[in-house]
Design an enzyme around this catalytic site. Structure first.
Site, PDB file in Angstrom:
ATOM      1  N   TYR A 157     -10.345  -4.863   1.154  1.00  0.00           N
ATOM      2  CA  TYR A 157     -10.216  -3.682   1.932  1.00  0.00           C
ATOM      3  C   TYR A 157     -11.299  -3.644   2.647  1.00  0.00           C
ATOM      4  CZ  TYR A 157      -5.624  -2.559  -0.030  1.00  0.00           C
ATOM      5  OH  TYR A 157      -4.100  -2.575  -0.440  1.00  0.00           O
ATOM      6  N   THR A 201      -6.289  -7.799   3.401  1.00  0.00           N
ATOM      7  CA  THR A 201      -5.306  -7.193   3.760  1.00  0.00           C
ATOM      8  C   THR A 201      -5.183  -6.077   4.945  1.00  0.00           C
ATOM      9  OG1 THR A 201      -4.955  -7.077   1.209  1.00  0.00           O
ATOM     10  CG2 THR A 201      -3.665  -5.410   2.225  1.00  0.00           C
TER      11      THR A 201
HETATM   12  C1  LIG Z   1       0.780  -1.386  -8.482  1.00  0.00           C
HETATM   13  C2  LIG Z   1       0.367  -2.238  -7.054  1.00  0.00           C
HETATM   14  C3  LIG Z   1      -0.820  -2.232  -6.457  1.00  0.00           C
HETATM   15  C4  LIG Z   1      -1.074  -2.976  -5.406  1.00  0.00           C
HETATM   16  N1  LIG Z   1      -2.392  -3.161  -4.896  1.00  0.00           N
HETATM   17  C5  LIG Z   1      -2.855  -3.789  -3.975  1.00  0.00           C
HETATM   18  C6  LIG Z   1      -4.207  -4.106  -3.589  1.00  0.00           C
HETATM   19  O1  LIG Z   1      -4.980  -3.602  -4.196  1.00  0.00           O
HETATM   20  N2  LIG Z   1      -4.428  -4.736  -2.595  1.00  0.00           N
HETATM   21  C7  LIG Z   1      -3.465  -5.520  -1.948  1.00  0.00           C
HETATM   22  O2  LIG Z   1      -3.696  -6.201  -0.776  1.00  0.00           O
HETATM   23  N3  LIG Z   1      -2.074  -5.157  -2.267  1.00  0.00           N
HETATM   24  C8  LIG Z   1      -1.952  -4.512  -3.221  1.00  0.00           C
HETATM   25  N4  LIG Z   1      -0.448  -4.523  -3.691  1.00  0.00           N
HETATM   26  C9  LIG Z   1       0.363  -5.347  -2.925  1.00  0.00           C
HETATM   27  C10 LIG Z   1       0.842  -6.583  -3.687  1.00  0.00           C
HETATM   28  O3  LIG Z   1      -0.459  -7.536  -3.519  1.00  0.00           O
HETATM   29  C11 LIG Z   1       1.937  -7.463  -3.318  1.00  0.00           C
HETATM   30  O4  LIG Z   1       2.015  -7.393  -1.576  1.00  0.00           O
HETATM   31  C12 LIG Z   1       3.292  -6.787  -3.469  1.00  0.00           C
HETATM   32  O5  LIG Z   1       3.070  -6.111  -4.933  1.00  0.00           O
HETATM   33  C13 LIG Z   1       4.495  -7.969  -3.508  1.00  0.00           C
HETATM   34  O6  LIG Z   1       5.611  -7.264  -3.703  1.00  0.00           O
HETATM   35  P1  LIG Z   1       6.478  -7.245  -5.278  1.00  0.00           P
HETATM   36  O7  LIG Z   1       5.662  -6.314  -6.078  1.00  0.00           O
HETATM   37  O8  LIG Z   1       7.719  -6.810  -4.799  1.00  0.00           O
HETATM   38  O9  LIG Z   1       6.235  -8.540  -5.720  1.00  0.00           O
HETATM   39  C14 LIG Z   1      -0.089  -3.710  -4.650  1.00  0.00           C
HETATM   40  C15 LIG Z   1       0.957  -3.547  -5.313  1.00  0.00           C
HETATM   41  C16 LIG Z   1       1.342  -3.060  -6.359  1.00  0.00           C
HETATM   42  C17 LIG Z   1       2.874  -2.889  -6.945  1.00  0.00           C
HETATM   43  C1  LIG Z   2      -4.022   1.480  -0.094  1.00  0.00           C
HETATM   44  C2  LIG Z   2      -3.532   1.548  -1.526  1.00  0.00           C
HETATM   45  C3  LIG Z   2      -4.339   1.332  -2.889  1.00  0.00           C
HETATM   46  C4  LIG Z   2      -3.690  -0.064  -3.375  1.00  0.00           C
HETATM   47  C5  LIG Z   2      -2.588  -0.659  -2.854  1.00  0.00           C
HETATM   48  O1  LIG Z   2      -2.734  -1.359  -2.139  1.00  0.00           O
HETATM   49  C6  LIG Z   2      -1.336  -0.158  -3.495  1.00  0.00           C
HETATM   50  O2  LIG Z   2      -0.940   0.842  -4.301  1.00  0.00           O
HETATM   51  O3  LIG Z   2      -0.410  -1.023  -2.886  1.00  0.00           O
END
Ligand SMILES: Cc1cc2nc3c(=O)[nH]c(=O)nc-3n(C[C@H](O)[C@H](O)[C@H](O)COP(=O)(O)O)c2cc1C
Ligand SMILES: CCCCC(=O)C(=O)O
Length: 380
Positions: free
Chosen positions: A128, A154
């Site tokens: 990020y 991202t």
């Molecule tokens: C609890 C949680 C935290 C996430 N944190 C990030 C993050 O820090 N950085 C990021 O690029 N995506 C983050 N994501 C998005 C995931 O990388 C991913 O795109 C997404 O979970 C995919 O969908 P799914 O949960 O339905 O498999 C997060 C998703 C979840 C569920």
């Molecule tokens: C920008 C939000 C912090 C982490 C994240 O990517 C998420 O929770 O989906």
């Protein structure tokens, strides 16, 4: 919500975790319509059974982003994952390593990336970009120093939208736990014990050096506010010039953006709507995949995430042009339910289903799935 093959894991995760964290994992933006649409889109595609082809051995080995994995499945970067189980991000990385798959390490990893890298797993650092570019430069330096040769930028989080469940629970909206939150933590003593013993609780370790605040909640609030909403294509060009390794752009949903990222020199794209946690309403990732695959025409590798819950979902995505998929919530549930072992079981469950579907479709390896393309599929 339909958690597919992972319903048992998600159920157990919800039992084990304080509501604050269970809801943070499960929730999405606004009306959670995108989250539902992601799942519904997979329901639109069938895979046509084919017989009389030799499927006595099924090979799931995959190449994507210049790397080789045992499965076409990647563990998506998840912020704060160390709060889900004391094994934390290292546990997930250990499971990924054992199964021969890659993993993204979130900027908001509870464990510092150096500790996650010590597992020997094939990792990519998720970035990020902060308003203070010196912090980003430092993060890139650290990634390089601990042997990661790939980063994931991202781009779908210029702002963080309302997530109603998080608002209700005070996730990221408070700097100190409320009495209700404390009571929630105390009602989950085995989770709490693990956290206290594991020592993860006090900090978002990967960025702890960049914030003056103490405590996970305050740090989460402060660092999310640090994400630069001014990030633009020039910054991607800057990152391309700065970072010599593999550069993947995550959060692409439009063919024009895919083409532009490829022209700037990105090595790969992740088609993602962040699991329905950012834009609501957004189209389902599977629905935008064919046009994006056509636009980039094989110039860069495409990964897809958001709503993958079954082996058939993976095969449909590969047949429509993805090289691999990533899973987010499923590994969070696996980790919460059973630590490193839980994440391993999640990967085994998905691998088994992918293999079942490929065998019954007469497709012995990933190249065969990609070559069959739409000919393997049925649009309901
Ligand atoms: C609890 C949680 C935290 C996430 N944190 C990030 C993050 O820090 N950085 C990021 O690029 N995506 C983050 N994501 C998005 C995931 O990388 C991913 O795109 C997404 O979970 C995919 O969908 P799914 O949960 O339905 O498999 C997060 C998703 C979840 C569920
Ligand atoms: C920008 C939000 C912090 C982490 C994240 O990517 C998420 O929770 O989906």
């Amino acid at each position: 919500m339909d958690d597919g093959a992972f319903a048992g894991f998600s159920e157990q995760a919800r039992r084990r975790l304080p509501r604050l964290f269970a809801d943070y994992i499960d929730g999405g933006a606004h009306g959670e319509r995108t989250m539902a649409r992601n799942r519904a889109a997979f329901g639109q595609w069938g895979i046509v059974p084919r017989g009389l082809r030799d499927v006595s051995s099924i090979n799931l080995a995959t190449q994507c982003f210049g790397r080789s994995w045992a499965l076409p499945v990647f563990l998506a970067p998840l912020g704060f994952a160390g709060m889900f189980h004391a094994h934390g991000e290292q546990g997930a990385a250990y499971a990924a390593h054992k199964r021969g798959v890659g993993m993204g390490v979130s900027t908001f990893s509870i464990a510092p990336m150096e500790k996650v890298a010590a597992t020997g797993a094939d990792l990519m650092a998720q970035i990020y970009v902060f308003r203070d570019r010196a912090l980003t430069r430092d993060m890139l330096e650290r990634a390089r120093a601990c042997g990661m040769d790939g980063i994931i930028l991202t781009i779908d989080t210029a702002i963080t939208p309302v997530r109603e469940r998080d608002m209700r629970n005070g996730f990221r909206h408070l700097s100190r736990p409320t009495a209700t939150q404390m009571a929630g933590l105390l009602r989950h003593p085995s989770w709490l014990y693990g956290q206290v013993r594991g020592g993860a609780m006090p900090n978002v370790g990967n960025i702890a050096g960049y914030t003056g605040s103490r405590g996970v909640m305050a740090q989460a609030r402060d660092v999310v506010a640090q994400i630069d909403a001014g990030l633009d294509w020039d910054d991607l060009a800057w990152l391309r010039a700065t970072w010599g390794g593999t550069l993947v752009v995550k959060g692409i949903m439009h063919p024009d953006d895919a083409i532009r990222a490829a022209e700037i020199g990105a090595d790969g794209l992740i088609i993602s709507n962040h699991g329905g946690r950012q834009m609501d309403p957004a189209p389902a990732t599977l629905d935008v995949l064919p046009a994006i695959a056509q636009a980039v025409g094989g110039r860069v590798d495409i990964m897809l995430d958001s709503g993958i819950r079954r082996g058939g979902d993976v095969v449909a995505a590969l047949a429509l042009g993805a090289r691999a998929v990533s899973i987010g919530r499923p590994w969070a549930w696996g980790l919460a339910a059973g630590g490193a072992r839980g994440v391993g079981l999640v990967l085994d469950t998905l691998a088994r289903e992918i293999s079942d579907v490929m065998a019954l479709a007469g497709l012995p390896d990933i190249a065969a799935v990609r070559a069959a393309g739409r000919n393997a599929l049925w649009r309901f």
